[in-house]
Motif scaffolding. Structure first.
Motif, PDB file in Angstrom:
ATOM      1  N   VAL A  65      24.914 -17.859   5.104  1.00 57.16           N
ATOM      2  CA  VAL A  65      26.156 -17.231   5.555  1.00 57.16           C
ATOM      3  C   VAL A  65      25.897 -15.788   5.975  1.00 57.16           C
ATOM      4  CG1 VAL A  65      28.470 -16.507   4.843  1.00 57.16           C
ATOM      5  CG2 VAL A  65      27.586 -18.735   4.140  1.00 57.16           C
ATOM      6  N   VAL A  66      25.044 -15.093   5.214  1.00 57.35           N
ATOM      7  CA  VAL A  66      24.704 -13.710   5.572  1.00 57.35           C
ATOM      8  C   VAL A  66      23.996 -13.680   6.922  1.00 57.35           C
ATOM      9  CG1 VAL A  66      23.444 -11.648   4.883  1.00 57.35           C
ATOM     10  CG2 VAL A  66      24.550 -13.049   3.151  1.00 57.35           C
ATOM     11  N   GLY A  67      23.096 -14.638   7.140  1.00 55.44           N
ATOM     12  CA  GLY A  67      22.427 -14.704   8.429  1.00 55.44           C
ATOM     13  C   GLY A  67      23.404 -14.878   9.568  1.00 55.44           C
ATOM     14  N   LEU A  68      24.458 -15.670   9.346  1.00 55.59           N
ATOM     15  CA  LEU A  68      25.472 -15.886  10.376  1.00 55.59           C
ATOM     16  C   LEU A  68      26.348 -14.655  10.551  1.00 55.59           C
ATOM     17  CD1 LEU A  68      27.064 -17.791  12.296  1.00 55.59           C
ATOM     18  CD2 LEU A  68      28.393 -18.494  10.298  1.00 55.59           C
ATOM     19  N   MET A  69      26.884 -14.128   9.439  1.00 54.33           N
ATOM     20  CA  MET A  69      27.871 -13.046   9.542  1.00 54.33           C
ATOM     21  C   MET A  69      27.242 -11.704   9.906  1.00 54.33           C
ATOM     22  SD  MET A  69      28.679 -12.704   5.464  1.00 54.33           S
ATOM     23  CE  MET A  69      29.991 -11.528   5.622  1.00 54.33           C
ATOM     24  N   SER A  70      25.926 -11.577   9.768  1.00 52.74           N
ATOM     25  CA  SER A  70      25.267 -10.329  10.146  1.00 52.74           C
ATOM     26  C   SER A  70      24.880 -10.287  11.614  1.00 52.74           C
ATOM     27  CB  SER A  70      24.006 -10.126   9.288  1.00 52.74           C
ATOM     28  OG  SER A  70      23.035 -11.119   9.564  1.00 52.74           O
ATOM     29  N   THR A  71      25.097 -11.387  12.326  1.00 50.39           N
ATOM     30  CA  THR A  71      24.667 -11.448  13.723  1.00 50.39           C
ATOM     31  C   THR A  71      25.792 -11.862  14.673  1.00 50.39           C
ATOM     32  OG1 THR A  71      23.819 -13.676  13.221  1.00 50.39           O
ATOM     33  CG2 THR A  71      22.223 -11.874  13.239  1.00 50.39           C
ATOM     34  N   ALA A  72      26.326 -13.075  14.504  1.00 48.45           N
ATOM     35  CA  ALA A  72      27.307 -13.590  15.465  1.00 48.45           C
ATOM     36  C   ALA A  72      28.594 -12.765  15.523  1.00 48.45           C
ATOM     37  CB  ALA A  72      27.608 -15.063  15.161  1.00 48.45           C
TER      38      ALA A  72
END
Length: 522
Positions: free
Chosen positions: A238-245
């Motif tokens: 989730v962090v990978g998603l919310m830190s980029t998209a």
């Protein structure tokens, strides 16, 4: 096909697939695997990416009474968002296996979040931007606390929700003041209204409030206080998603508002963004220096990278937009890849958290360690990686605009960042002694990396490498996105409403229009 359907084709596909996932999830047995739902979400993401590519062939598409505008700019960010969601879903198919029965909700929320992000990038009306922002935010608020059995997960979700709501209020106040100062919430009409506005101070205050609201979403200092705690408590994928998209979508909105809507005030907002860029780079890197928790370190790193990207806003419009778009793509590829590796290493319980836990990791997981090392080197900005060319284009565009000191601050901060990235890299390849071996690593069970996770990591590595070795095609698309964002006489001519758009542009920009006509006559 109706222009309204064509304009929102990727969003329609993602919404339909997300609803289908939610409907199908209760039909599965309680203990059954939710992987089929994940694969369905992956197919929906690929279909949405294909629909965006299909939209690119139409030039500019205007729909829903001019509130939606699909062009090369929005399509570029659609690709970035779809790519991030795809890598995240591939890397997290096995993440919830045996640990959570609500994995179907995770896949559906990922798609719904992507709908909001894509809607933000193609909206040219501020209230429509707000709708997309809320769709994206609600999904990520829930996903941040997805590990319901852990207190840190609930804390992460509550902090994100409370501070996010506070920042959203600033964004709404900015919209209201924009309407009061210019009589419209449409970005092109705001640009036209600024020239005749009797309250330019109110208009700039409106922009300042909008920047505060967006600054929260992109983790720019001093609006970054939520980032370390939320990143630490949220699940790694989730962090990978919310830190980029979401950052990509928020930066796309900020690019449209500043360079298109408030272009006449560039001499004022450029100073404000200059300060935010310098603060974000410095606070982010200095904060990361003292972190021992790997996810908190990467959280402060994301603050610093938001500062690097803000440097592009101080450049000349066409060059700055292209540099910002290119850097967004490179940062998305390397950061989502880094968190995908952390996901595979730590698992659902995230047993490896501190730098000490990563000591000697290469002895146990050599391939994953090498992959993480590659992403760390790209985050530093080592040549032949996407991170190098991203920073090169951003700092070069700032120097061309005369902001040499800001570029110097960025280069100095890049040097500071080397320390904490290389510290993690050194720990991974250090041979641990009996005194330094981590019990968490020593007792780490071997986790087989699934085919889907391998595919996701391969995509992230390939994207980071291609952006560093062959950046030309992506940079050309970013430059095309920059041209599409800026108001020009040529851009409307490529749209479906060629004649009416050109007339509207000439009405809003009479001096530039007359100059174009005179040049053509001569």
């Amino acid at each position: 096909m109706s222009p309204n359907v064509l304009a929102l084709l990727p969003e329609i596909i993602l919404t339909a697939v997300g609803v289908l996932v939610m409907v199908a999830e209760p039909c599965l047995a309680l203990g059954a695997s939710r992987k089929p739902l994940g694969w369905l979400a992956i197919l929906g993401t690929l279909a949405a990416g294909g629909a965006s590519w299909y939209q690119l062939s139409f030039g500019r598409i205007t729909a829903f009474s001019g509130t939606i505008q699909v062009d090369a700019f929005s399509v570029f960010f659609h690709f970035v968002i779809a790519g991030v969601v795809l890598v995240t879903l591939l890397g997290s198919l096995d993440y919830f296996e045996g640990n959570a029965t609500h994995a179907g909700e995770y896949f559906a929320l990922s798609l719904f979040g992507a709908v909001g992000m894509m809607l933000m990038t193609c909206s040219v009306e501020l209230l429509m931007v707000f709708v997309g922002l809320e769709i994206s935010s609600i999904s990520t608020y829930i996903m941040a606390g997805f590990r319901k059995g852990q207190a840190t997960g609930s804390e992460s979700s509550i902090k994100y929700f409370l501070l996010g709501s506070f920042a959203t209020a600033f964004f709404l106040y900015g919209i209201a003041l924009s309407y009061g100062a210019t009589g419209s919430t449409t970005i092109s009409a705001i640009a036209a209204g600024l020239g005749t506005s009797a309250t330019p101070t109110m208009a700039f205050l409106a922009l300042a409030m909008i920047i505060i609201g967006i600054g929260f979403k992109v983790s720019a200092a001093p609006f970054h206080v939520w980032t370390p705690d939320v990143y630490q408590g949220a699940p790694a994928p989730v962090v990978g998603l919310m830190s980029t998209a979401p950052k990509a979508a928020a930066f796309a909105v900020l690019l449209r508002i500043t360079f298109s809507g408030y272009a006449s005030m560039e001499h004022r907002w450029a100073i404000l963004l200059w300060i935010l860029a310098a603060l974000s780079m410095t606070i982010g890197n200095l904060g990361a220096l003292v972190q021992r928790d790997v996810k908190r370190m990467l959280a402060y790193s994301s603050i610093a990278h938001a500062g690097y990207l803000l440097v592009a806003f101080t450049a000349f419009p066409r060059e700055g937009i292209a540099a910002a778009a290119f850097y967004t793509a490179t940062y998305a590829a390397m950061n989502v890849g880094a968190f995908a590796v952390v996901t595979q290493i730590s698992g659902y319980n995230e047993s490896l958290r501190s730098l000490d836990d990563y000591t000697g990791l290469a002895l146990k997981r050599p391939v994953l360690s090498a992959t993480l090392a590659f992403f760390l080197l790209s985050l530093i900005g080592i040549p032949f990686t996407g991170g190098f060319f991203g920073k090169f284009y951003v700092f070069t565009s700032a120097m061309h605009a005369g902001h040499v000191w800001l570029a110097v601050i960025g280069l100095l901060n890049s040097g500071v960042a080397c320390f904490y990235y290389l510290r993690l890299l050194a720990a991974i390849y250090t041979h641990p002694t009996k005194a330094t071996v981590s019990p968490a690593l020593d007792n780490l069970p071997y986790r087989h990396v699934s085919f889907s996770a391998e595919a996701g990591l391969t995509l992230a590595v390939a994207a980071t490498l291609i952006l560093g070795v062959f950046p030309g095609p992506i940079l050309a698309l970013a430059q095309r996105a920059g041209i599409a964002t800026l108001p020009s006489l040529d851009a409307p001519a490529a749209s479906h409403t060629r004649e009416s758009d050109a007339t509207l542009w000439c009405t809003q920009h009479p001096d530039e229009c007359n100059a174009k006509v005179d040049a053509t006559a001569h």
